[in-house]
Write a protein that holds these residues in place. Structure first.
Motif, PDB file in Angstrom:
ATOM      1  N   ARG A  62      -5.475   0.620 -10.992  1.00  0.00           N
ATOM      2  CA  ARG A  62      -5.099  -0.743 -10.594  1.00  0.00           C
ATOM      3  C   ARG A  62      -6.364  -1.582 -10.354  1.00  0.00           C
ATOM      4  O   ARG A  62      -6.473  -2.707 -10.837  1.00  0.00           O
ATOM      5  N   TYR A  63      -7.322  -1.030  -9.628  1.00  0.00           N
ATOM      6  CA  TYR A  63      -8.550  -1.789  -9.358  1.00  0.00           C
ATOM      7  C   TYR A  63      -9.299  -2.069 -10.664  1.00  0.00           C
ATOM      8  O   TYR A  63      -9.793  -3.173 -10.875  1.00  0.00           O
ATOM      9  N   SER A  97       0.836  -1.206   0.000  1.00  0.00           N
ATOM     10  CA  SER A  97       0.000   0.000   0.000  1.00  0.00           C
ATOM     11  C   SER A  97       0.874   1.261   0.000  1.00  0.00           C
ATOM     12  O   SER A  97       1.654   1.489   0.928  1.00  0.00           O
ATOM     13  N   ARG A 125       3.411  -0.174 -10.433  1.00  0.00           N
ATOM     14  CA  ARG A 125       2.214  -0.624 -11.168  1.00  0.00           C
ATOM     15  C   ARG A 125       2.222  -0.259 -12.643  1.00  0.00           C
ATOM     16  O   ARG A 125       1.518  -0.880 -13.437  1.00  0.00           O
ATOM     17  N   SER A 142      -9.430  -5.249  -0.517  1.00  0.00           N
ATOM     18  CA  SER A 142      -9.681  -4.491  -1.743  1.00  0.00           C
ATOM     19  C   SER A 142     -11.148  -4.086  -1.663  1.00  0.00           C
ATOM     20  O   SER A 142     -11.883  -4.586  -0.806  1.00  0.00           O
ATOM     21  N   TYR A 151       5.001   4.075  -6.378  1.00  0.00           N
ATOM     22  CA  TYR A 151       3.838   3.251  -6.755  1.00  0.00           C
ATOM     23  C   TYR A 151       3.627   3.255  -8.272  1.00  0.00           C
ATOM     24  O   TYR A 151       3.277   2.229  -8.859  1.00  0.00           O
ATOM     25  N   ASP A 201      -4.409   8.297  -5.769  1.00  0.00           N
ATOM     26  CA  ASP A 201      -5.805   7.834  -5.881  1.00  0.00           C
ATOM     27  C   ASP A 201      -6.076   7.363  -7.308  1.00  0.00           C
ATOM     28  O   ASP A 201      -6.682   6.307  -7.517  1.00  0.00           O
ATOM     29  N   VAL A 242      -4.279   4.065  -7.974  1.00  0.00           N
ATOM     30  CA  VAL A 242      -4.920   2.926  -7.277  1.00  0.00           C
ATOM     31  C   VAL A 242      -6.231   2.565  -7.977  1.00  0.00           C
ATOM     32  O   VAL A 242      -6.539   1.380  -8.178  1.00  0.00           O
TER      33      VAL A 242
END
Ligand code: GSF
Length: 206
Positions: free
Chosen positions: A115-116, A12, A173, A39, A169, A109, A112
Protein backbone atom coordinates in the motif's frame (compact mmCIF):
# COMPACT_ATOMS: atom_id res chain seq x y z
CA UNK A 1 -15.06 5.56 32.71
CA UNK A 2 -12.21 4.56 30.32
CA UNK A 3 -8.89 3.89 32.02
CA UNK A 4 -6.80 3.27 28.88
CA UNK A 5 -6.18 5.22 25.66
CA UNK A 6 -5.73 3.52 22.30
CA UNK A 7 -3.98 5.35 19.45
CA UNK A 8 -6.42 4.49 16.70
CA UNK A 9 -7.33 4.74 13.03
CA UNK A 10 -10.46 3.13 11.55
CA UNK A 11 -8.54 1.87 8.50
CA UNK A 12 -5.59 0.33 10.37
CA UNK A 13 -5.84 -3.48 10.28
CA UNK A 14 -3.46 -3.79 13.24
CA UNK A 15 -5.68 -1.47 15.31
CA UNK A 16 -8.69 -3.48 14.15
CA UNK A 17 -7.25 -6.61 15.81
CA UNK A 18 -7.31 -4.76 19.13
CA UNK A 19 -10.85 -3.44 18.53
CA UNK A 20 -12.11 -6.94 17.68
CA UNK A 21 -10.61 -8.33 20.88
CA UNK A 22 -12.19 -5.50 22.90
CA UNK A 23 -15.59 -6.39 21.37
CA UNK A 24 -15.14 -10.12 21.87
CA UNK A 25 -14.15 -9.72 25.52
CA UNK A 26 -16.61 -6.89 26.31
CA UNK A 27 -13.85 -4.48 27.29
CA UNK A 28 -14.74 -1.56 24.98
CA UNK A 29 -15.83 0.74 27.84
CA UNK A 30 -12.34 0.53 29.35
CA UNK A 31 -10.68 2.20 26.36
CA UNK A 32 -10.83 5.73 25.01
CA UNK A 33 -9.95 6.03 21.31
CA UNK A 34 -7.52 8.71 20.21
CA UNK A 35 -7.82 8.95 16.43
CA UNK A 36 -4.60 9.77 14.58
CA UNK A 37 -3.51 10.02 10.97
CA UNK A 38 -0.02 8.93 10.04
CA UNK A 39 2.17 7.27 7.47
CA UNK A 40 5.94 6.71 7.23
CA UNK A 41 6.20 9.98 5.28
CA UNK A 42 3.91 12.02 7.54
CA UNK A 43 4.49 10.81 11.07
CA UNK A 44 2.44 11.83 14.08
CA UNK A 45 4.35 13.46 16.95
CA UNK A 46 2.09 12.06 19.68
CA UNK A 47 2.41 8.54 18.30
CA UNK A 48 6.19 8.95 18.03
CA UNK A 49 6.25 9.97 21.70
CA UNK A 50 4.16 6.93 22.64
CA UNK A 51 5.92 4.40 20.41
CA UNK A 52 9.41 5.13 19.06
CA UNK A 53 8.57 3.01 16.01
CA UNK A 54 5.94 5.63 15.15
CA UNK A 55 3.25 3.01 14.55
CA UNK A 56 -0.25 2.28 15.74
CA UNK A 57 -1.72 0.63 17.70
CA UNK A 58 -0.16 1.84 20.93
CA UNK A 59 -2.03 1.59 24.24
CA UNK A 60 -1.57 3.93 27.20
CA UNK A 61 -2.48 2.26 30.49
CA UNK A 62 -4.01 3.95 33.54
CA UNK A 63 -0.56 4.38 35.16
CA UNK A 64 0.77 6.12 32.03
CA UNK A 65 2.86 3.21 30.81
CA UNK A 66 2.71 2.34 27.14
CA UNK A 67 2.27 -0.96 25.31
CA UNK A 68 2.97 -1.75 21.65
CA UNK A 69 2.82 -3.44 19.21
CA UNK A 70 -0.53 -5.09 18.42
CA UNK A 71 0.52 -8.58 19.51
CA UNK A 72 1.68 -7.34 22.91
CA UNK A 73 -1.53 -5.32 23.33
CA UNK A 74 -3.67 -8.35 22.44
CA UNK A 75 -1.91 -10.53 24.99
CA UNK A 76 -2.20 -7.83 27.66
CA UNK A 77 -5.93 -7.25 27.06
CA UNK A 78 -6.52 -11.00 26.97
CA UNK A 79 -5.31 -11.10 30.56
CA UNK A 80 -7.66 -8.32 31.65
CA UNK A 81 -10.99 -10.14 31.28
CA UNK A 82 -12.56 -13.01 33.16
CA UNK A 83 -13.89 -15.01 30.18
CA UNK A 84 -12.24 -17.85 28.30
CA UNK A 85 -8.69 -16.75 27.30
CA UNK A 86 -8.24 -16.11 23.56
CA UNK A 87 -4.66 -17.39 23.73
CA UNK A 88 -4.39 -20.98 24.90
CA UNK A 89 -2.45 -21.45 28.12
CA UNK A 90 -1.12 -24.93 27.44
CA UNK A 91 2.04 -25.25 25.44
CA UNK A 92 1.31 -26.87 22.07
CA UNK A 93 -1.94 -24.99 21.22
CA UNK A 94 -0.33 -21.80 22.54
CA UNK A 95 2.71 -21.99 20.24
CA UNK A 96 0.50 -22.96 17.33
CA UNK A 97 -1.77 -19.97 17.95
CA UNK A 98 1.17 -17.55 18.29
CA UNK A 99 2.78 -18.88 15.12
CA UNK A 100 -0.43 -18.37 13.14
CA UNK A 101 -0.68 -14.86 14.66
CA UNK A 102 2.84 -14.15 13.41
CA UNK A 103 2.00 -15.36 9.90
CA UNK A 104 -1.19 -13.26 9.76
CA UNK A 105 0.87 -10.24 10.84
CA UNK A 106 3.52 -11.01 8.20
CA UNK A 107 0.77 -11.11 5.58
CA UNK A 108 -0.45 -7.75 6.87
CA UNK A 109 3.05 -6.25 6.92
CA UNK A 110 3.46 -7.18 3.25
CA UNK A 111 0.03 -5.76 2.34
CA UNK A 112 0.72 -2.50 4.21
CA UNK A 113 4.15 -2.15 2.55
CA UNK A 114 2.54 -2.68 -0.86
CA UNK A 115 0.00 0.00 0.00
CA UNK A 116 2.77 2.46 0.90
CA UNK A 117 4.81 1.59 -2.18
CA UNK A 118 1.88 1.93 -4.58
CA UNK A 119 -0.08 4.76 -2.90
CA UNK A 120 2.58 6.96 -1.28
CA UNK A 121 5.62 6.53 -3.49
CA UNK A 122 5.69 8.58 -6.71
CA UNK A 123 4.89 6.32 -9.71
CA UNK A 124 8.26 6.88 -11.43
CA UNK A 125 10.11 5.62 -8.32
CA UNK A 126 8.18 2.36 -7.86
CA UNK A 127 10.16 -0.86 -7.63
CA UNK A 128 8.21 -3.65 -9.32
CA UNK A 129 10.45 -6.54 -8.21
CA UNK A 130 10.09 -5.42 -4.58
CA UNK A 131 6.31 -5.15 -4.97
CA UNK A 132 6.07 -8.63 -6.44
CA UNK A 133 8.29 -10.01 -3.67
CA UNK A 134 5.81 -8.65 -1.10
CA UNK A 135 2.87 -10.00 -3.10
CA UNK A 136 4.50 -13.45 -3.09
CA UNK A 137 4.63 -13.34 0.72
CA UNK A 138 0.89 -12.69 0.77
CA UNK A 139 0.26 -15.57 -1.61
CA UNK A 140 2.40 -18.03 0.41
CA UNK A 141 0.69 -17.00 3.63
CA UNK A 142 -2.77 -17.48 2.06
CA UNK A 143 -1.69 -20.92 0.78
CA UNK A 144 -0.56 -21.88 4.30
CA UNK A 145 -3.82 -20.71 5.85
CA UNK A 146 -5.73 -22.71 3.20
CA UNK A 147 -3.84 -25.83 4.33
CA UNK A 148 -4.73 -25.31 7.98
CA UNK A 149 -8.22 -23.84 7.42
CA UNK A 150 -10.04 -27.00 8.48
CA UNK A 151 -8.08 -27.13 11.74
CA UNK A 152 -8.48 -23.46 12.64
CA UNK A 153 -9.73 -23.35 16.17
CA UNK A 154 -13.51 -23.38 16.50
CA UNK A 155 -13.15 -20.83 19.26
CA UNK A 156 -12.43 -17.36 17.94
CA UNK A 157 -8.91 -17.04 19.36
CA UNK A 158 -6.06 -14.56 18.77
CA UNK A 159 -5.00 -16.34 15.57
CA UNK A 160 -8.53 -16.17 14.21
CA UNK A 161 -8.76 -12.45 15.06
CA UNK A 162 -5.43 -11.78 13.33
CA UNK A 163 -6.33 -13.82 10.26
CA UNK A 164 -9.78 -12.27 9.88
CA UNK A 165 -8.33 -8.74 10.11
CA UNK A 166 -5.62 -9.64 7.59
CA UNK A 167 -8.17 -11.00 5.10
CA UNK A 168 -10.37 -7.94 5.64
CA UNK A 169 -7.44 -5.70 4.78
CA UNK A 170 -6.59 -7.69 1.64
CA UNK A 171 -10.21 -7.27 0.53
CA UNK A 172 -10.04 -3.53 1.25
CA UNK A 173 -6.76 -2.79 -0.54
CA UNK A 174 -6.58 -5.56 -3.15
CA UNK A 175 -10.19 -6.36 -4.09
CA UNK A 176 -8.95 -7.61 -7.47
CA UNK A 177 -6.85 -10.38 -5.87
CA UNK A 178 -9.78 -12.87 -6.00
CA UNK A 179 -8.07 -15.10 -3.40
CA UNK A 180 -11.31 -16.97 -2.64
CA UNK A 181 -11.12 -18.89 -5.94
CA UNK A 182 -7.65 -20.22 -5.11
CA UNK A 183 -8.27 -20.82 -1.40
CA UNK A 184 -11.83 -22.15 -1.08
CA UNK A 185 -11.54 -23.59 2.45
CA UNK A 186 -10.16 -20.32 3.73
CA UNK A 187 -13.02 -18.52 1.98
CA UNK A 188 -15.57 -20.71 3.79
CA UNK A 189 -13.87 -20.05 7.13
CA UNK A 190 -13.78 -16.29 6.52
CA UNK A 191 -17.39 -16.10 5.31
CA UNK A 192 -18.50 -17.46 8.69
CA UNK A 193 -15.98 -15.51 10.76
CA UNK A 194 -16.78 -12.17 9.14
CA UNK A 195 -20.40 -12.43 10.34
CA UNK A 196 -19.32 -12.14 13.96
CA UNK A 197 -20.62 -8.93 15.59
CA UNK A 198 -17.03 -7.93 16.48
CA UNK A 199 -15.98 -7.99 12.82
CA UNK A 200 -19.17 -6.38 11.52
CA UNK A 201 -18.76 -3.53 14.03
CA UNK A 202 -15.14 -2.85 13.06
CA UNK A 203 -15.34 -2.94 9.26
CA UNK A 204 -12.99 -0.35 7.77
CA UNK A 205 -14.63 2.53 5.89
CA UNK A 206 -14.27 2.16 2.09
C1 GSF B 1 2.68 -2.98 12.85
C2 GSF B 1 1.79 -1.75 13.00
C3 GSF B 1 1.69 -0.93 11.70
O1 GSF B 1 2.34 -1.22 10.69
C4 GSF B 1 1.92 -4.01 15.03
O2 GSF B 1 1.30 -3.18 15.73
O3 GSF B 1 1.63 -5.21 15.07
N1 GSF B 1 4.00 -4.66 14.01
C5 GSF B 1 3.11 -3.55 14.20
N2 GSF B 1 0.86 0.10 11.77
C6 GSF B 1 0.74 1.02 10.65
C7 GSF B 1 -0.70 1.43 10.47
S1 GSF B 1 -1.55 0.18 9.71
O4 GSF B 1 -1.36 0.08 8.40
O5 GSF B 1 -2.15 -0.67 10.58
C8 GSF B 1 1.49 2.29 11.01
O6 GSF B 1 1.38 2.77 12.11
N3 GSF B 1 2.28 2.83 10.06
C9 GSF B 1 3.02 4.04 10.24
C10 GSF B 1 4.47 3.86 9.88
O7 GSF B 1 5.20 4.84 10.02
O8 GSF B 1 4.86 2.74 9.46
Amino acid sequence: MPSMTLFYSPTSPFVRKVMVLLHETEQLPKVELQEVQLSPTSPNAEVNAANPAGKIPALRLADGSLLFDSRVILEYLDQQHSGQPLLAVSSSPRWNCLTLCALADALLDAAVLIRYESFLRPADKRWDAWLSGQQDKIERALAHFEQVASSLSNSFDLAAISLACALGYVDLRQPELAWRQRYPQLAVWYAAASQRPSLLATQPPL
